[in-house]
Design a protein around this motif. Structure first.
Motif, PDB file in Angstrom:
ATOM      1  N   VAL A 192       0.847  -1.207   0.000  1.00 36.67           N
ATOM      2  CA  VAL A 192       0.000   0.000   0.000  1.00 36.67           C
ATOM      3  C   VAL A 192       0.875   1.247   0.000  1.00 36.67           C
ATOM      4  N   LEU A 193       1.969   1.221   0.747  1.00 36.85           N
ATOM      5  CA  LEU A 193       2.899   2.354   0.725  1.00 36.85           C
ATOM      6  C   LEU A 193       3.455   2.576  -0.688  1.00 36.85           C
ATOM      7  N   LYS A 194       3.728   1.483  -1.382  1.00 33.89           N
ATOM      8  CA  LYS A 194       4.230   1.590  -2.754  1.00 33.89           C
ATOM      9  C   LYS A 194       3.169   2.211  -3.662  1.00 33.89           C
ATOM     10  N   GLU A 195       1.902   1.804  -3.473  1.00 34.72           N
ATOM     11  CA  GLU A 195       0.798   2.406  -4.232  1.00 34.72           C
ATOM     12  C   GLU A 195       0.768   3.918  -4.025  1.00 34.72           C
ATOM     13  N   ILE A 196       0.928   4.314  -2.769  1.00 34.20           N
ATOM     14  CA  ILE A 196       0.896   5.744  -2.434  1.00 34.20           C
ATOM     15  C   ILE A 196       2.051   6.462  -3.109  1.00 34.20           C
ATOM     16  N   GLU A 197       3.238   5.876  -3.038  1.00 36.62           N
ATOM     17  CA  GLU A 197       4.434   6.501  -3.617  1.00 36.62           C
ATOM     18  C   GLU A 197       4.294   6.662  -5.134  1.00 36.62           C
ATOM     19  N   THR A 198       3.775   5.638  -5.804  1.00 33.53           N
ATOM     20  CA  THR A 198       3.671   5.709  -7.259  1.00 33.53           C
ATOM     21  C   THR A 198       2.541   6.623  -7.720  1.00 33.53           C
ATOM     22  N   SER A 199       1.628   6.942  -6.827  1.00 34.65           N
ATOM     23  CA  SER A 199       0.513   7.825  -7.207  1.00 34.65           C
ATOM     24  C   SER A 199       0.798   9.292  -6.931  1.00 34.65           C
ATOM     25  N   LYS A 200       1.960   9.581  -6.367  1.00 34.13           N
ATOM     26  CA  LYS A 200       2.295  10.983  -6.049  1.00 34.13           C
ATOM     27  C   LYS A 200       2.709  11.747  -7.285  1.00 34.13           C
TER      28      LYS A 200
END
Length: 129
Positions: free
Chosen positions: A121-129
């Motif tokens: 989920v953290l990776k999802e957040i990072e890639t959506s920034k």
């Protein structure tokens, strides 16, 4: 409904009722049936997720989050609950809060389970920034 009357605690029957109620737009009845499943087994994460999704469909994100928070109050090392709370915040458009919840969970709970799910989920957040 007839099957439920014959076996009111049968999880498969309750799940079928949830699907039928939901398909007919009767979210209140679906919520009642989903809550019955969770009442039978407090540890059933699938039932918790189903109930949370129904609360989200009723535009009640705080109720959905509360299902996970209640569980975390007793079992604070269940990382999948933190991940689900973060996903709800992401749906609400609050990336910063979602990220903070996950990072705090990792920092404050060295023995946390499901670290991979939190990191995903953290990776999802990072890639959506």
């Amino acid at each position: 409904q007839q099957a439920h009357n014959l076996a009111p605690r049968d999880t498969e029957t309750l799940n079928a009722l949830i699907r039928a109620y939901e398909a007919n737009g009767n979210l209140d009845a679906a919520l009642d049936s989903a809550a019955q499943i969770l009442d039978q087994n407090f540890h059933d994460q699938a039932a918790r997720g189903r109930l949370a999704q129904l609360w989200l469909k009723k535009n009640q994100p705080n109720r959905a989050i509360g299902l996970y928070v209640t569980y975390l109050n007793s079992f604070p090392n269940v990382g999948s609950c933190y991940a689900q709370i973060a996903r709800i915040h992401l749906q609400l458009g609050n990336k910063a809060r979602a990220e903070r919840i996950l990072r705090n969970a990792l920092d404050e709970n060295p023995a946390i389970e499901d670290k991979e799910e939190i990191q995903a989920v953290l990776k999802e957040i990072e890639t959506s920034k």
